[in-house]
Scaffold this motif. Structure first.
Motif, PDB file in Angstrom:
ATOM      1  N   SER A  47       0.877  -1.107  -0.088  1.00 43.34           N
ATOM      2  CA  SER A  47      -0.129  -0.083   0.084  1.00 43.34           C
ATOM      3  C   SER A  47       0.639   1.223  -0.003  1.00 43.34           C
ATOM      4  N   SER A  48       2.050   1.011   0.739  1.00 38.12           N
ATOM      5  CA  SER A  48       2.681   2.635   0.644  1.00 38.12           C
ATOM      6  C   SER A  48       3.289   2.659  -0.629  1.00 38.12           C
ATOM      7  N   SER A  49       3.731   1.353  -1.203  1.00 40.18           N
ATOM      8  CA  SER A  49       4.400   1.622  -2.684  1.00 40.18           C
ATOM      9  C   SER A  49       3.438   2.355  -3.707  1.00 40.18           C
ATOM     10  N   LEU A  50       1.973   1.943  -3.356  1.00 38.30           N
ATOM     11  CA  LEU A  50       1.015   2.436  -4.445  1.00 38.30           C
ATOM     12  C   LEU A  50       0.700   3.889  -3.913  1.00 38.30           C
ATOM     13  N   ASP A  51       0.860   4.217  -2.563  1.00 37.36           N
ATOM     14  CA  ASP A  51       0.604   5.766  -2.297  1.00 37.36           C
ATOM     15  C   ASP A  51       1.741   6.479  -2.787  1.00 37.36           C
ATOM     16  N   THR A  52       3.034   6.226  -2.754  1.00 40.73           N
ATOM     17  CA  THR A  52       4.181   6.768  -3.469  1.00 40.73           C
ATOM     18  C   THR A  52       3.878   6.895  -4.885  1.00 40.73           C
ATOM     19  N   ALA A  53       3.588   5.999  -5.559  1.00 41.03           N
ATOM     20  CA  ALA A  53       3.456   5.961  -7.039  1.00 41.03           C
ATOM     21  C   ALA A  53       2.394   6.873  -7.520  1.00 41.03           C
ATOM     22  N   ILE A  54       1.044   6.751  -6.954  1.00 38.57           N
ATOM     23  CA  ILE A  54      -0.063   7.524  -7.116  1.00 38.57           C
ATOM     24  C   ILE A  54       0.053   9.200  -6.690  1.00 38.57           C
ATOM     25  N   PHE A  55       0.907   9.518  -5.424  1.00 33.99           N
ATOM     26  CA  PHE A  55       0.683  10.745  -5.073  1.00 33.99           C
ATOM     27  C   PHE A  55       1.824  11.452  -5.933  1.00 33.99           C
ATOM     28  N   PHE A  56       3.118  10.867  -6.236  1.00 34.89           N
ATOM     29  CA  PHE A  56       4.011  11.586  -6.944  1.00 34.89           C
ATOM     30  C   PHE A  56       3.603  11.893  -8.627  1.00 34.89           C
ATOM     31  N   SER A  57       3.131  10.736  -9.227  1.00 35.32           N
ATOM     32  CA  SER A  57       2.620  10.842 -10.519  1.00 35.32           C
ATOM     33  C   SER A  57       1.649  12.069 -10.719  1.00 35.32           C
ATOM     34  N   ILE A  58       0.574  12.025  -9.940  1.00 35.44           N
ATOM     35  CA  ILE A  58      -0.405  13.181 -10.005  1.00 35.44           C
ATOM     36  C   ILE A  58      -0.157  14.414  -9.870  1.00 35.44           C
ATOM     37  N   ALA A  59       1.001  14.506  -8.719  1.00 34.96           N
ATOM     38  CA  ALA A  59       1.358  15.943  -8.163  1.00 34.96           C
ATOM     39  C   ALA A  59       2.305  16.470  -9.143  1.00 34.96           C
ATOM     40  N   PHE A  60       3.088  15.589  -9.894  1.00 35.74           N
ATOM     41  CA  PHE A  60       4.484  16.235 -10.541  1.00 35.74           C
ATOM     42  C   PHE A  60       4.743  15.820 -11.639  1.00 35.74           C
ATOM     43  N   SER A  61       4.178  14.836 -12.149  1.00 31.74           N
ATOM     44  CA  SER A  61       4.360  14.126 -13.607  1.00 31.74           C
ATOM     45  C   SER A  61       4.114  15.200 -14.663  1.00 31.74           C
ATOM     46  N   ALA A  62       4.782  15.224 -15.654  1.00 34.41           N
ATOM     47  CA  ALA A  62       4.563  16.353 -16.864  1.00 34.41           C
ATOM     48  C   ALA A  62       3.449  15.759 -17.653  1.00 34.41           C
ATOM     49  N   ALA A  63       3.164  14.399 -17.549  1.00 32.46           N
ATOM     50  CA  ALA A  63       1.979  13.875 -18.392  1.00 32.46           C
ATOM     51  C   ALA A  63       0.597  14.347 -17.942  1.00 32.46           C
ATOM     52  N   LEU A  64       0.417  14.674 -16.602  1.00 27.77           N
ATOM     53  CA  LEU A  64      -0.499  15.153 -16.042  1.00 27.77           C
ATOM     54  C   LEU A  64      -0.824  16.398 -15.954  1.00 27.77           C
ATOM     55  N   VAL A  65      -0.202  17.389 -16.694  1.00 25.13           N
ATOM     56  CA  VAL A  65       0.018  18.824 -16.288  1.00 25.13           C
ATOM     57  C   VAL A  65      -1.466  19.505 -16.712  1.00 25.13           C
TER      58      VAL A  65
END
Length: 206
Positions: free
Chosen positions: A127-145
């Motif tokens: 669950s913590s692996s999921l948490d990290t992947a979801i949060f940082f992808s949504i918050a900072f990935s250029a793909a979701l600008v």
């Protein structure tokens, strides 16, 4: 609900503290929030072991509600570079928390009949692996600008060696990896208080 009050208060305190501490750096790759937030999984697992998955989900939902309130408050406070909590950070934090914690509850419940350490360790690791992947992808990935075009997160896309040593990746990937490593270490460390608290409480009931 009286039995769940300690867990609810602990979860609320962890969420509030993490929302504040995530704004302060602890070295080049971490914020202080990385050291407080993982204890939310300990609270969830203790509640699950003592009172079952339904009770654990109630504690999670209260934590989610507190997180939403903190995000709303933070979005209205202007810092040097804009609101303390941006839309992407708020969405990423909320989605990551809810998904990861509910997965933690489900996995823990499935593994609860095994060795005492298996359920808390495996559920927290996944669950913590999921948490990290979801949060940082949504918050900072250029793909979701497109989620928040006005929010400039180009700094997070700066290409740098992974944790200063590895292959060249966006900065946010290094932040995510460092965050995940802390969660992994704390998942192991949390087995000690988990064992002690469960032993004392179950002995008291007996």
């Amino acid at each position: 609900m009286k039995q769940l009050l300690p867990g609810i208060l602990a979860m609320a305190a962890i969420v509030v503290a993490s929302n504040i501490l995530v704004q302060f750096l602890a070295g080049p790759w971490l914020t202080w929030g990385a050291f407080t937030y993982p204890f939310a999984f300990l609270v969830t697992d203790l509640t699950n072991r003592l009172y079952g998955p339904a009770a654990a989900r109630r504690v999670v939902l209260v934590g989610f509600a507190v997180g939403v309130v903190c995000s709303l408050i933070g979005s209205q406070i202007m810092g040097e570079f804009g609101p303390l909590v941006t839309l992407r950070v708020a969405v990423g934090s909320g989605v990551a928390f809810l998904v990861a914690q509910l997965v933690d509850v489900a996995l823990f419940n499935r593994l609860r009949a095994g060795a005492w350490w298996k359920a808390p360790f495996v559920s927290t690791l996944v669950s913590s692996s999921l948490d990290t992947a979801i949060f940082f992808s949504i918050a900072f990935s250029a793909a979701l600008v497109a989620l928040e075009p006005a929010n400039d997160v180009s700094w997070a896309g700066e290409m740098l060696p992974l944790l200063g040593l590895g292959p060249v990746v966006p900065l946010w990937v290094s932040l995510a990896v460092a965050d995940w490593m802390v969660k992994l270490l704390l998942a192991i460390a949390a087995l000690v208080p988990f064992r002690i608290i469960i032993s004392k409480l179950t002995a008291r009931v007996a």
